[in-house]
Write a protein that holds these residues in place. Structure first.
Motif, PDB file in Angstrom:
ATOM      1  N   ILE A  41       0.819  -1.203   0.000  1.00 41.89           N
ATOM      2  CA  ILE A  41       0.000   0.000   0.000  1.00 41.89           C
ATOM      3  C   ILE A  41       0.857   1.258   0.000  1.00 41.89           C
ATOM      4  N   CYS A  42       0.214   2.373  -0.354  1.00 36.57           N
ATOM      5  CA  CYS A  42       0.903   3.664  -0.369  1.00 36.57           C
ATOM      6  C   CYS A  42       0.897   4.262   1.037  1.00 36.57           C
ATOM      7  N   ARG A  43       1.649   5.311   1.224  1.00 36.83           N
ATOM      8  CA  ARG A  43       1.744   5.951   2.535  1.00 36.83           C
ATOM      9  C   ARG A  43       0.387   6.472   3.007  1.00 36.83           C
ATOM     10  N   GLU A  44      -0.325   7.138   2.094  1.00 36.26           N
ATOM     11  CA  GLU A  44      -1.602   7.734   2.473  1.00 36.26           C
ATOM     12  C   GLU A  44      -2.600   6.679   2.936  1.00 36.26           C
ATOM     13  N   CYS A  45      -2.682   5.568   2.232  1.00 33.68           N
ATOM     14  CA  CYS A  45      -3.608   4.498   2.618  1.00 33.68           C
ATOM     15  C   CYS A  45      -3.159   3.818   3.914  1.00 33.68           C
ATOM     16  N   PHE A  46      -1.841   3.741   4.123  1.00 31.93           N
ATOM     17  CA  PHE A  46      -1.350   3.167   5.376  1.00 31.93           C
ATOM     18  C   PHE A  46      -1.815   4.004   6.556  1.00 31.93           C
ATOM     19  N   TYR A  47      -1.675   5.331   6.434  1.00 29.87           N
ATOM     20  CA  TYR A  47      -2.131   6.197   7.518  1.00 29.87           C
ATOM     21  C   TYR A  47      -3.617   5.983   7.792  1.00 29.87           C
ATOM     22  N   GLY A  48      -4.391   5.866   6.718  1.00 30.81           N
ATOM     23  CA  GLY A  48      -5.833   5.698   6.864  1.00 30.81           C
ATOM     24  C   GLY A  48      -6.216   4.403   7.562  1.00 30.81           C
ATOM     25  N   VAL A  49      -5.639   3.277   7.126  1.00 27.62           N
ATOM     26  CA  VAL A  49      -6.004   1.987   7.729  1.00 27.62           C
ATOM     27  C   VAL A  49      -5.452   1.874   9.148  1.00 27.62           C
ATOM     28  N   PHE A  50      -4.312   2.478   9.385  1.00 30.53           N
ATOM     29  CA  PHE A  50      -3.714   2.468  10.727  1.00 30.53           C
ATOM     30  C   PHE A  50      -4.639   3.168  11.723  1.00 30.53           C
ATOM     31  N   GLU A  51      -5.102   4.354  11.355  1.00 32.86           N
ATOM     32  CA  GLU A  51      -5.978   5.105  12.247  1.00 32.86           C
ATOM     33  C   GLU A  51      -7.332   4.423  12.406  1.00 32.86           C
ATOM     34  N   GLU A  52      -7.833   3.828  11.323  1.00 30.57           N
ATOM     35  CA  GLU A  52      -9.134   3.158  11.401  1.00 30.57           C
ATOM     36  C   GLU A  52      -9.058   1.913  12.286  1.00 30.57           C
ATOM     37  N   GLU A  53      -7.953   1.181  12.222  1.00 26.83           N
ATOM     38  CA  GLU A  53      -7.797  -0.007  13.065  1.00 26.83           C
ATOM     39  C   GLU A  53      -7.768   0.371  14.544  1.00 26.83           C
ATOM     40  N   ILE A  54      -7.085   1.468  14.862  1.00 28.28           N
ATOM     41  CA  ILE A  54      -7.058   1.920  16.251  1.00 28.28           C
ATOM     42  C   ILE A  54      -8.457   2.326  16.706  1.00 28.28           C
ATOM     43  N   HIS A  55      -9.185   3.004  15.846  1.00 25.89           N
ATOM     44  CA  HIS A  55     -10.557   3.406  16.166  1.00 25.89           C
ATOM     45  C   HIS A  55     -11.428   2.182  16.439  1.00 25.89           C
ATOM     46  N   ARG A  56     -11.287   1.138  15.617  1.00 25.57           N
ATOM     47  CA  ARG A  56     -12.084  -0.066  15.797  1.00 25.57           C
ATOM     48  C   ARG A  56     -11.756  -0.741  17.131  1.00 25.57           C
ATOM     49  N   VAL A  57     -10.482  -0.762  17.506  1.00 23.85           N
ATOM     50  CA  VAL A  57     -10.094  -1.353  18.791  1.00 23.85           C
ATOM     51  C   VAL A  57     -10.721  -0.570  19.939  1.00 23.85           C
ATOM     52  N   ILE A  58     -10.678   0.753  19.845  1.00 29.98           N
ATOM     53  CA  ILE A  58     -11.259   1.604  20.889  1.00 29.98           C
ATOM     54  C   ILE A  58     -12.757   1.361  21.026  1.00 29.98           C
ATOM     55  N   VAL A  59     -13.447   1.318  19.890  1.00 30.17           N
ATOM     56  CA  VAL A  59     -14.903   1.156  19.909  1.00 30.17           C
ATOM     57  C   VAL A  59     -15.306  -0.263  20.319  1.00 30.17           C
ATOM     58  N   ASP A  60     -14.683  -1.260  19.705  1.00 32.62           N
ATOM     59  CA  ASP A  60     -15.061  -2.657  19.967  1.00 32.62           C
ATOM     60  C   ASP A  60     -14.813  -3.061  21.414  1.00 32.62           C
ATOM     61  N   ASN A  61     -13.773  -2.491  22.014  1.00 37.97           N
ATOM     62  CA  ASN A  61     -13.445  -2.835  23.399  1.00 37.97           C
ATOM     63  C   ASN A  61     -13.965  -1.822  24.413  1.00 37.97           C
ATOM     64  N   GLN A  62     -14.681  -0.815  23.906  1.00 41.82           N
ATOM     65  CA  GLN A  62     -15.278   0.211  24.766  1.00 41.82           C
ATOM     66  C   GLN A  62     -14.249   0.755  25.770  1.00 41.82           C
ATOM     67  N   LEU A  63     -13.110   1.192  25.222  1.00 47.41           N
ATOM     68  CA  LEU A  63     -12.010   1.636  26.073  1.00 47.41           C
ATOM     69  C   LEU A  63     -12.305   2.940  26.801  1.00 47.41           C
ATOM     70  N   PHE A  64     -13.105   3.812  26.190  1.00 51.58           N
ATOM     71  CA  PHE A  64     -13.367   5.117  26.786  1.00 51.58           C
ATOM     72  C   PHE A  64     -14.857   5.413  26.822  1.00 51.58           C
ATOM     73  N   LYS A  65     -15.222   6.327  27.710  1.00 52.89           N
ATOM     74  CA  LYS A  65     -16.590   6.811  27.805  1.00 52.89           C
ATOM     75  C   LYS A  65     -16.584   8.334  27.642  1.00 52.89           C
ATOM     76  N   PRO A  66     -17.642   8.891  27.031  1.00 53.70           N
ATOM     77  CA  PRO A  66     -17.712  10.351  26.868  1.00 53.70           C
ATOM     78  C   PRO A  66     -17.575  11.066  28.208  1.00 53.70           C
ATOM     79  N   GLY A  67     -16.794  12.142  28.203  1.00 56.41           N
ATOM     80  CA  GLY A  67     -16.601  12.925  29.414  1.00 56.41           C
ATOM     81  C   GLY A  67     -15.419  12.503  30.252  1.00 56.41           C
TER      82      GLY A  67
END
Length: 312
Positions: A41-67
């Motif tokens: 993959i290109c650099r731009e797509c790497f940045y995109g999938v990297f950030e999206e994977e972290i987001h999925r981990v945060i959401v799927d594992n409910q790591l944080f709560k608003p506030g």
């Protein structure tokens, strides 16, 4: 990891091979090959999938709560700098509703921490995140430079590691945050897994260097080796017969400890009494530990074998 794969793509071009396109966007030239998926993959797509994977981990594992108030451990190195950027960007992009803070530890190492703290201060401005710096001098009454003068270079990592972990805990308490996040790369995690297999949790300072070289040799042969080691570590199970330490609080400072005194207080006791090696050996001390290698004189001068640091 990615740099080695980038070299592979460049070489294919130099030898007249077909220029590979990014397998995600099919528009830009591939810059790296991910060991995790084997995608080119290109650099731009790497940045995109990297950030999206972290987001999925945060959401799927409910790591944080608003506030929630979240402290980001910031050393000024590449891992913590990437973490600060990603947390700030995802919090804004996906509206997590988190209050983010940068938390740095000043160990008091002349010519080393001074420069990295300047990087953290730039992150403070760049990402608009409040910064809190806690120092060994303020927390413990000692800088690492002063400790090294007393203990020497051989065992200084024991003091630095123990003090830094507790300093982050104390800094988080001062900021009144709900959670503390720290950044680690795959190499660090794989090294720790190997160390715990090879020598148990306690290991001499030089052993991590051996593990690092061994992992790099494996990676050259098989790029997925680092991820495979991490997966093996995640699959470990603690035997039901194993007696785990019970979490309590240190009688001296009130912070987390499974012993009467936490390790930081034991080390400080040795420093303040002029017996710096008291805390790094297995001598019988405040926590009732015993070491057959201890030699005591009438003046209670103590010399003990190096035990090493605790790897997490």
């Amino acid at each position: 990891m990615e740099e080695a794969q980038m070299v592979e793509v460049v070489k294919s071009k130099e030898h007249g091979g077909r220029i590979r396109q990014c397998t995600i966007c099919n528009q830009r030239r591939a810059a790296l090959k991910r060991p995790k998926t084997l995608e080119q993959i290109c650099r731009e797509c790497f940045y995109g999938v990297f950030e999206e994977e972290i987001h999925r981990v945060i959401v799927d594992n409910q790591l944080f709560k608003p506030g929630e108030r979240i402290a980001i451990g910031a050393s000024g190195g590449k891992d913590s700098t990437v973490l600060a950027y990603v947390m700030s960007e995802l919090n804004r992009r996906h509206n997590y509703g988190l209050d983010l803070f940068l938390l740095s530890v000043d160990e008091g190492i002349t010519g080393y921490r001074d420069d990295s703290l300047e990087t953290v201060k730039r992150n403070e401005i760049q990402y608009g995140l409040p910064l809190k710096v806690v120092s060994y001098k303020d927390l413990y009454g000692w800088t690492m430079d002063e400790i090294v003068k007393m203990i020497g270079l051989k065992n200084n990592c024991t003091f630095c590691g123990v003090f830094r972990r507790q300093a982050l805990d104390r800094g988080a308490a001062l900021l009144k945050v709900d959670k503390l996040v720290t950044g680690h790369n795959a190499d660090d995690i794989a090294e720790t897994v190997l160390l715990n297999i090879l020598r148990g949790i306690y290991s001499p300072n030089a052993y991590r260097g051996f593990a690092r070289e061994f992992i790099k040799d494996l990676e050259r042969i098989r790029p997925r080796a680092i991820l495979d080691i991490i997966k093996s570590g995640e699959d470990f199970r603690i035997a039901t017969s194993t007696k785990m330490p019970e979490q309590g609080t240190c009688e001296r400072c009130g912070y987390i400890s499974s012993q009467k005194w936490c390790k930081a207080c034991v080390l400080l006791e040795g420093l303040n009494r002029g017996l710096p090696k008291l805390g790094i050996g297995r001598s019988r001390g405040v926590n009732g530990e015993r070491n057959k290698d201890v030699k005591q004189t009438g003046k209670k001068n103590i010399e003990s074998k190096q035990c090493g640091t605790l790897d997490f």
